[in-house]
Design an enzyme around this catalytic site. Structure first.
Site, PDB file in Angstrom:
ATOM      1  N   PHE A 251     117.467 104.447  30.528  1.00  0.00           N
ATOM      2  CA  PHE A 251     117.678 104.599  31.968  1.00  0.00           C
ATOM      3  C   PHE A 251     117.026 105.894  32.430  1.00  0.00           C
ATOM      4  O   PHE A 251     117.332 106.969  31.914  1.00  0.00           O
ATOM      5  CB  PHE A 251     119.172 104.622  32.292  1.00  0.00           C
ATOM      6  CG  PHE A 251     119.844 103.277  32.213  1.00  0.00           C
ATOM      7  CD1 PHE A 251     119.204 102.178  31.638  1.00  0.00           C
ATOM      8  CD2 PHE A 251     121.119 103.095  32.726  1.00  0.00           C
ATOM      9  CE1 PHE A 251     119.832 100.943  31.567  1.00  0.00           C
ATOM     10  CE2 PHE A 251     121.757 101.866  32.659  1.00  0.00           C
ATOM     11  CZ  PHE A 251     121.113 100.789  32.079  1.00  0.00           C
ATOM     12  N   GLU A 252     116.150 105.797  33.408  1.00  0.00           N
ATOM     13  CA  GLU A 252     115.430 106.955  33.923  1.00  0.00           C
ATOM     14  C   GLU A 252     115.589 107.033  35.432  1.00  0.00           C
ATOM     15  O   GLU A 252     116.289 106.223  36.045  1.00  0.00           O
ATOM     16  CB  GLU A 252     113.946 106.874  33.525  1.00  0.00           C
ATOM     17  CG  GLU A 252     113.719 106.814  32.021  1.00  0.00           C
ATOM     18  CD  GLU A 252     112.249 106.726  31.636  1.00  0.00           C
ATOM     19  OE1 GLU A 252     111.391 107.001  32.502  1.00  0.00           O
ATOM     20  OE2 GLU A 252     111.944 106.364  30.479  1.00  0.00           O
ATOM     21  N   GLY A 253     114.911 107.992  36.041  1.00  0.00           N
ATOM     22  CA  GLY A 253     114.902 108.097  37.500  1.00  0.00           C
ATOM     23  C   GLY A 253     116.293 108.282  38.077  1.00  0.00           C
ATOM     24  O   GLY A 253     117.016 109.216  37.756  1.00  0.00           O
TER      25      GLY A 253
END
Length: 587
Positions: free
Chosen positions: A373-375
């Site tokens: 999970f990024e951003g």
């Protein structure tokens, strides 16, 4: 650091006769020394007084902090003041031993005075004062920074020997220790079987990386500027046997993890599953992505022929996965990536996540799941300040979903995570929006997820790339580009750290067999590439405590699991340099 009420605090009444300004070069007339700055320089205009001032410009995830550590006296009051210009400029102090303080201004088109006061703790002899801006708000200026109070002086004798050493929770691979505070101590050293294995700022520590069914002896010493005390009385502990029979996920002692571009080519070309060399122990299929940001409904679409002309059929793809598994390899679905924002805001999204991810795992016969999970996938709501007891729905629902999947597939289920440094190690300084709000709510947002799942987590491989400067446990900023960054970031995971500088809220260390170091495979793969020699230096330092640079590690971890890279495809594009480095080191 936290936001306080905007504006400047008034200075206290006239300083006592014994008080002095203990800050060094607060007017920046002698350049930046002894300040440590991530993005600062001195300028001759504008200045508040004298001929120089500090100019620093936040960029990306770097807030352009400048800091220095000064000597102080315990149980003493100090007034921190300085003149600033710019938007969202902060002035603060950490490591006070009581309540760390900061003050800030939202907008100062001309020079504005900021001031705050604090009282040092009973054992505090050093504090760190700092100024910084805010992310993406442009350059700020600071001048005439002072810290007025009793001079710190010099400690002339080492502290006395610690007493009260005792064991706490004992697991198959770790032992928790605690002891009585020592007056005048600024830190402590923990010894295992006569060898120093880690340092501690408080009166507790967890020694990890131990072997099951093994007896260990522990001692502790107290330290200050004058030296180290004699060692305490010895306590012993015997680790129990592992309840899972010794690691049911069956990874090799040292593993190479790589992401395989399974749904896109990304300029590096498509690599068939059957063509992935045997050196790769864990293969993460990139990526499963949601139908919408908040749906929780994850889909995995293989690369189309129009983008990947050499893509294999579904039947050949599944057959190649089975062949890898027969050879002892693990194949996982990785969820998220740069473009796959996932926010499980509701229990319905949580349940959809579990159902859809299960479908992908079953369809391809996969070994488990990687969370990438990024951003803006993970952030913390205002007021959610305890990583051990999160309340934010996207965090709570993700934890619940992953525990459900682990329970469904059992002990052999492989669970890995690949967060960015901003979401993990940056939590040493910042956590969520802070106690008073105003910080980036994503700071440290992975910590509650990692902590809640640490007993189920197979591997954590933080992305030590595409990162701004991050403060290490030496309270210095470390930047990408060499072994030092990887050493400092990994040491934090294996040592543990106080979250947002709170010594009473410590993120415990992970076991070394749970940690792999994330690096780009080549210069094309991402910012932060390091040459093979730097990879070797990193591994030497962490596993052997040799070939280290300036960063003082807090232990030696020969059981460090290995390396992760983005990506298999980019490594193939670069002639398998990363794979060959791993193979030559671990054999």
């Amino acid at each position: 650091m936290a936001l306080a009420v905007p504006g400047s605090a008034a200075l206290s009444s006239a300083a006592r006769a014994a008080d002095a300004d203990v800050a060094v070069n607060g007017g920046f007339e002698s350049g930046l020394s002894p300040w440590t700055c991530t993005a600062g320089t001195t300028v001759t205009s504008p200045v508040h007084s004298g001929s120089s001032a500090l100019q620093a410009t936040p960029q990306g995830s770097d807030n352009a902090q400048c800091a220095q550590t000064v000597s102080v006296k315990p149980n003493s009051q100090y007034t921190l003041a300085g003149w600033v210009r710019g938007s969202y400029v902060y002035l603060g102090a950490s490591g006070t031993g009581t309540t760390d303080v900061s003050t800030w201004t939202q907008s100062a088109p001309d020079w504005q005075k900021l001031a705050t006061t604090f009282t040092t703790g009973a054992n505090t002899t050093k504090v760190t004062i700092y100024t910084h801006g805010w992310y993406g708000t442009g350059a700020y200026y600071a001048d005439d920074v002072s810290l007025v109070g009793p001079g710190g002086g010099t400690t002339t004798q080492p502290p006395t020997v610690p007493t009260g050493l005792k064991t706490g929770t004992v697991t198959a691979t770790s032992v928790a220790l605690s002891w009585t505070p020592v007056t005048g101590a600024t830190g402590y050293a923990v010894y295992r079987d006569g060898v120093k294995v880690q340092s501690a700022s408080g009166t507790s520590a967890t020694v990890s990386g131990l072997n099951p069914s093994t007896a260990y002896a522990f001692q502790v010493t107290a330290t200050n500027d004058a030296g180290e005390s004699a060692r305490s009385a010895t306590v012993t502990a015997t680790t129990p046997a592992r309840s899972d029979g010794g690691g049911s996920t069956q990874l090799p002692a040292h593993a190479l993890v790589g992401y395989l571009h399974a749904s896109f080519a990304n300029g590096s070309g498509y690599t068939r599953m059957a063509d992935v060399p045997d050196s790769w122990d864990v293969i993460d299929l990139a990526f499963g992505e949601p139908t919408s940001v908040t749906s929780g409904d994850i889909r995995f679409n293989r690369c189309p022929v129009s983008e990947c002309p050499n893509v294999e059929s579904d039947a050949d793809f599944r057959a190649a996965i089975k062949a890898k598994q027969a050879a002892g390899k693990k194949v996982l679905i990785s969820i998220g990536g740069q473009n796959g924002q996932v926010q499980l805001t509701t229990t319905a999204a949580r349940d959809a996540f579990v159902s859809s991810v299960s479908k992908i795992i079953d369809q391809y016969g996969l070994d488990g799941l990687d969370i990438d999970f990024e951003g803006h996938s993970l952030s913390l709501n205002t007021g959610d300040t305890d990583f051990k007891n999160p309340t934010t729905p996207v965090i709570v629902n993700l934890i619940s979903a992953l525990k459900t999947l682990k329970a469904k597939y059992g002990a052999k289920f492989v669970l890995t995570m690949a967060p960015e440094t901003f979401f993990v190690q940056n939590g040493y300084q910042f956590y969520g929006s802070g106690k008073w709000g105003g910080q980036d709510p994503r700071c440290g947002a992975y910590l509650p997820v990692i902590h809640a799942l640490r007993d189920d987590l197979t591997l954590l491989h933080v992305q030590d790339y595409n990162s701004g400067p991050i403060m290490g446990l030496d309270n210095q900023y470390h930047s990408m580009g060499g072994a030092d960054f990887h050493i400092a970031m990994t040491d934090m995971l294996l040592t543990g750290f106080p979250v947002a500088g709170d010594a009473g809220n410590v993120f415990p260390p992970l076991r070394p067999d749970q940690v792999a170091i994330g690096m780009p495979a080549s210069v094309n793969a991402g910012n932060g590439y390091v040459a093979p020699a730097e990879v070797t230096k990193t591994l030497d330092c962490l596993t052997k405590k040799t070939n280290c640079g300036s960063y003082p590690t807090h232990g030696t971890w020969p059981a460090l699991r290995g390396l992760m890279t983005w990506s298999v495809n980019w490594d193939r594009f670069a002639g398998w340099e990363f794979q060959r480095t791993f193979d030559s080191y671990f054999g």
